[in-house]
Scaffold this motif. Structure first.
Motif, PDB file in Angstrom:
ATOM      1  N   ASP A 188       0.799  -1.213   0.036  1.00  0.00           N
ATOM      2  CA  ASP A 188      -0.095  -0.079  -0.151  1.00  0.00           C
ATOM      3  C   ASP A 188       1.000   1.169  -0.019  1.00  0.00           C
ATOM      4  OD1 ASP A 188      -2.176  -1.861   0.383  1.00  0.00           O
ATOM      5  OD2 ASP A 188      -2.324  -1.279   2.472  1.00  0.00           O
ATOM      6  N   TYR A 189       0.555   2.344  -0.912  1.00  0.00           N
ATOM      7  CA  TYR A 189       1.346   3.497  -0.623  1.00  0.00           C
ATOM      8  C   TYR A 189       0.570   4.490  -0.982  1.00  0.00           C
ATOM      9  CZ  TYR A 189       1.871   3.100  -5.965  1.00  0.00           C
ATOM     10  OH  TYR A 189       1.560   3.094  -7.084  1.00  0.00           O
ATOM     11  N   ASP A 190       0.818   6.038  -0.773  1.00  0.00           N
ATOM     12  CA  ASP A 190       0.136   6.922  -0.924  1.00  0.00           C
ATOM     13  C   ASP A 190       0.966   7.945  -1.862  1.00  0.00           C
ATOM     14  OD1 ASP A 190      -1.915   6.691   0.987  1.00  0.00           O
ATOM     15  OD2 ASP A 190      -0.636   7.742   2.660  1.00  0.00           O
ATOM     16  N   VAL A 191      -0.014   8.628  -2.792  1.00  0.00           N
ATOM     17  CA  VAL A 191       0.789   9.614  -3.786  1.00  0.00           C
ATOM     18  C   VAL A 191       0.462  11.054  -3.057  1.00  0.00           C
ATOM     19  CG1 VAL A 191       0.698  10.537  -5.985  1.00  0.00           C
ATOM     20  CG2 VAL A 191       0.084   8.167  -5.873  1.00  0.00           C
ATOM     21  N   LEU A 192       1.615  11.653  -2.815  1.00  0.00           N
ATOM     22  CA  LEU A 192       1.270  12.822  -2.141  1.00  0.00           C
ATOM     23  C   LEU A 192       1.096  14.162  -3.278  1.00  0.00           C
ATOM     24  CD1 LEU A 192       4.037  12.302   0.466  1.00  0.00           C
ATOM     25  CD2 LEU A 192       1.532  11.787   0.816  1.00  0.00           C
ATOM     26  N   LEU A 193       0.525  14.975  -2.791  1.00  0.00           N
ATOM     27  CA  LEU A 193       0.408  16.360  -3.386  1.00  0.00           C
ATOM     28  C   LEU A 193       1.230  17.303  -2.607  1.00  0.00           C
ATOM     29  CD1 LEU A 193      -0.881  18.259  -5.433  1.00  0.00           C
ATOM     30  CD2 LEU A 193      -2.643  18.769  -3.402  1.00  0.00           C
ATOM     31  N   LEU A 194       2.254  17.589  -3.587  1.00  0.00           N
ATOM     32  CA  LEU A 194       3.415  18.563  -3.020  1.00  0.00           C
ATOM     33  C   LEU A 194       3.033  19.923  -3.395  1.00  0.00           C
ATOM     34  CD1 LEU A 194       6.683  16.851  -4.177  1.00  0.00           C
ATOM     35  CD2 LEU A 194       5.395  16.479  -1.958  1.00  0.00           C
TER      36      LEU A 194
ATOM     37  N   LYS B 113       3.510  24.239  -2.993  1.00  0.00           N
ATOM     38  CA  LYS B 113       4.467  25.174  -2.910  1.00  0.00           C
ATOM     39  C   LYS B 113       5.104  25.587  -1.667  1.00  0.00           C
ATOM     40  CE  LYS B 113       3.284  26.733  -7.641  1.00  0.00           C
ATOM     41  NZ  LYS B 113       2.670  27.577  -8.373  1.00  0.00           N
ATOM     42  N   ASP B 114       4.180  25.644  -0.658  1.00  0.00           N
ATOM     43  CA  ASP B 114       4.786  26.244   0.703  1.00  0.00           C
ATOM     44  C   ASP B 114       5.556  25.033   1.413  1.00  0.00           C
ATOM     45  OD1 ASP B 114       3.202  24.295   1.521  1.00  0.00           O
ATOM     46  OD2 ASP B 114       1.691  25.801   2.369  1.00  0.00           O
ATOM     47  N   GLY B 115       5.831  23.827   0.784  1.00  0.00           N
ATOM     48  CA  GLY B 115       6.768  22.768   1.307  1.00  0.00           C
ATOM     49  C   GLY B 115       5.886  21.801   2.099  1.00  0.00           C
ATOM     50  N   GLY B 116       4.542  21.970   2.146  1.00  0.00           N
ATOM     51  CA  GLY B 116       3.698  20.911   2.690  1.00  0.00           C
ATOM     52  C   GLY B 116       3.175  19.779   1.863  1.00  0.00           C
ATOM     53  N   SER B 117       2.308  18.910   2.397  1.00  0.00           N
ATOM     54  CA  SER B 117       1.936  17.878   1.497  1.00  0.00           C
ATOM     55  C   SER B 117       0.684  17.477   1.957  1.00  0.00           C
ATOM     56  CB  SER B 117       2.788  16.765   1.490  1.00  0.00           C
ATOM     57  OG  SER B 117       3.102  16.188   2.396  1.00  0.00           O
ATOM     58  N   GLU B 118      -0.094  16.835   1.333  1.00  0.00           N
ATOM     59  CA  GLU B 118      -1.370  15.759   1.577  1.00  0.00           C
ATOM     60  C   GLU B 118      -1.359  15.081   0.757  1.00  0.00           C
ATOM     61  OE1 GLU B 118      -5.155  18.104  -0.541  1.00  0.00           O
ATOM     62  OE2 GLU B 118      -3.972  19.395   0.726  1.00  0.00           O
ATOM     63  N   VAL B 119      -2.306  13.951   1.145  1.00  0.00           N
ATOM     64  CA  VAL B 119      -2.412  12.780   0.434  1.00  0.00           C
ATOM     65  C   VAL B 119      -3.426  12.998  -0.894  1.00  0.00           C
ATOM     66  CG1 VAL B 119      -3.622  10.370   0.260  1.00  0.00           C
ATOM     67  CG2 VAL B 119      -2.341  11.017   2.441  1.00  0.00           C
ATOM     68  N   TYR B 120      -3.038  12.762  -2.174  1.00  0.00           N
ATOM     69  CA  TYR B 120      -3.710  12.819  -3.225  1.00  0.00           C
ATOM     70  C   TYR B 120      -4.397  11.699  -3.761  1.00  0.00           C
ATOM     71  CZ  TYR B 120      -4.672  14.664  -7.984  1.00  0.00           C
ATOM     72  OH  TYR B 120      -5.311  14.976  -9.302  1.00  0.00           O
ATOM     73  N   ALA B 121      -3.867  10.710  -3.662  1.00  0.00           N
ATOM     74  CA  ALA B 121      -4.332   9.179  -3.834  1.00  0.00           C
ATOM     75  C   ALA B 121      -3.853   8.267  -3.164  1.00  0.00           C
ATOM     76  CB  ALA B 121      -4.155   8.932  -5.251  1.00  0.00           C
ATOM     77  N   ARG B 122      -4.625   7.195  -2.662  1.00  0.00           N
ATOM     78  CA  ARG B 122      -4.210   6.178  -1.952  1.00  0.00           C
ATOM     79  C   ARG B 122      -4.074   4.814  -2.736  1.00  0.00           C
ATOM     80  NH1 ARG B 122      -3.644   7.296   3.503  1.00  0.00           N
ATOM     81  NH2 ARG B 122      -5.041   9.094   4.382  1.00  0.00           N
ATOM     82  N   ILE B 123      -3.186   4.274  -2.733  1.00  0.00           N
ATOM     83  CA  ILE B 123      -2.886   2.976  -3.390  1.00  0.00           C
ATOM     84  C   ILE B 123      -2.887   1.816  -2.530  1.00  0.00           C
ATOM     85  CG2 ILE B 123      -1.604   1.759  -5.363  1.00  0.00           C
ATOM     86  CD1 ILE B 123      -2.660   4.582  -6.365  1.00  0.00           C
ATOM     87  N   ARG B 124      -3.886   0.926  -2.947  1.00  0.00           N
ATOM     88  CA  ARG B 124      -3.950  -0.233  -1.923  1.00  0.00           C
ATOM     89  C   ARG B 124      -3.581  -1.531  -2.721  1.00  0.00           C
ATOM     90  NH1 ARG B 124      -2.648   2.866   1.017  1.00  0.00           N
ATOM     91  NH2 ARG B 124      -3.911   4.098   2.274  1.00  0.00           N
ATOM     92  N   ALA B 125      -3.112  -2.360  -2.322  1.00  0.00           N
ATOM     93  CA  ALA B 125      -2.575  -3.543  -2.795  1.00  0.00           C
ATOM     94  C   ALA B 125      -3.828  -4.439  -3.105  1.00  0.00           C
ATOM     95  CB  ALA B 125      -1.816  -4.381  -1.894  1.00  0.00           C
ATOM     96  N   ASN B 126      -4.810  -4.506  -2.382  1.00  0.00           N
ATOM     97  CA  ASN B 126      -5.751  -5.150  -2.560  1.00  0.00           C
ATOM     98  C   ASN B 126      -7.191  -4.696  -3.391  1.00  0.00           C
ATOM     99  OD1 ASN B 126      -4.819  -7.553  -1.557  1.00  0.00           O
ATOM    100  ND2 ASN B 126      -5.393  -6.799   0.680  1.00  0.00           N
ATOM    101  N   GLY B 127      -6.943  -3.425  -4.191  1.00  0.00           N
ATOM    102  CA  GLY B 127      -7.857  -2.817  -4.744  1.00  0.00           C
ATOM    103  C   GLY B 127      -7.727  -1.333  -5.197  1.00  0.00           C
TER     104      GLY B 127
END
Length: 170
Positions: free
Chosen positions: A148-154, A156-170
């Protein structure tokens, strides 16, 4: 008997005519559909990577199959490139893609998520990142193994948030 043969020939001729007409109509429809399809413009990316990294090549193959045209660069100092594009160490991976608009795609980001990002162009976005090298991400395939892993939205202020979650089972 001659009447039956004459009727059979006539029926056969009629069936052949109808078949040929249907085929030519289908060909005309297919031709018209083909004319209405506009060619997809490839998204150009500059990809900065090590010349010896095989998973980077696999990721480039993945994006090339999904609407991207990558130009590979092998800088002497890959970390300097990441600093130039303001990719903080906690978001880094083995390669960095940069679009003509200046958006960054750090690491093994799936092409469909990159396409969605480029269509949406979130406000104050620097780009997307998949930190590290998760098993099962594009370019990091290992048979049936997947993390499982997350694709992060980077941002410009240096922060981030989860943009998409990738799950191994779906």
């Amino acid at each position: 008997m001659k009447g039956i043969l004459r009727n059979s020939n006539w029926l056969f001729s009629l069936l052949m005519l109808l078949t040929l007409t249907a085929c030519s109509d289908n060909a005309a429809v297919e031709s018209q559909r083909a004319e209405n399809i506009k060619p997809v413009e490839l998204v150009k990316l500059d990809v900065y990577k090590s010349p010896t990294c095989g998973c980077c090549v696999k990721w480039i193959d993945h994006i090339a199959e999904n609407g991207f045209d990558a130009t590979k660069h092998h800088p002497a100092d890959l970390n300097a490139v990441k600093q130039q594009f303001a990719i903080a160490p906690q978001y880094q991976s083995c390669h960095t893609g940069v679009s003509k608009e200046g958006y960054v795609f750090e690491g093994h980001v799936p092409a469909d998520i990159m396409q969605r990002f480029l269509a949406e162009k979130p406000e104050n976005a620097l780009g997307l990142a998949v930190p590290g090298m998760p098993v099962g991400s594009p370019g990091m395939e290992m048979g049936d193994r997947r993390d499982d892993y997350d694709v992060l939205l980077l941002k410009k202020d240096g922060g981030s948030e989860v943009y998409a979650r990738i799950r191994a089972n779906g």
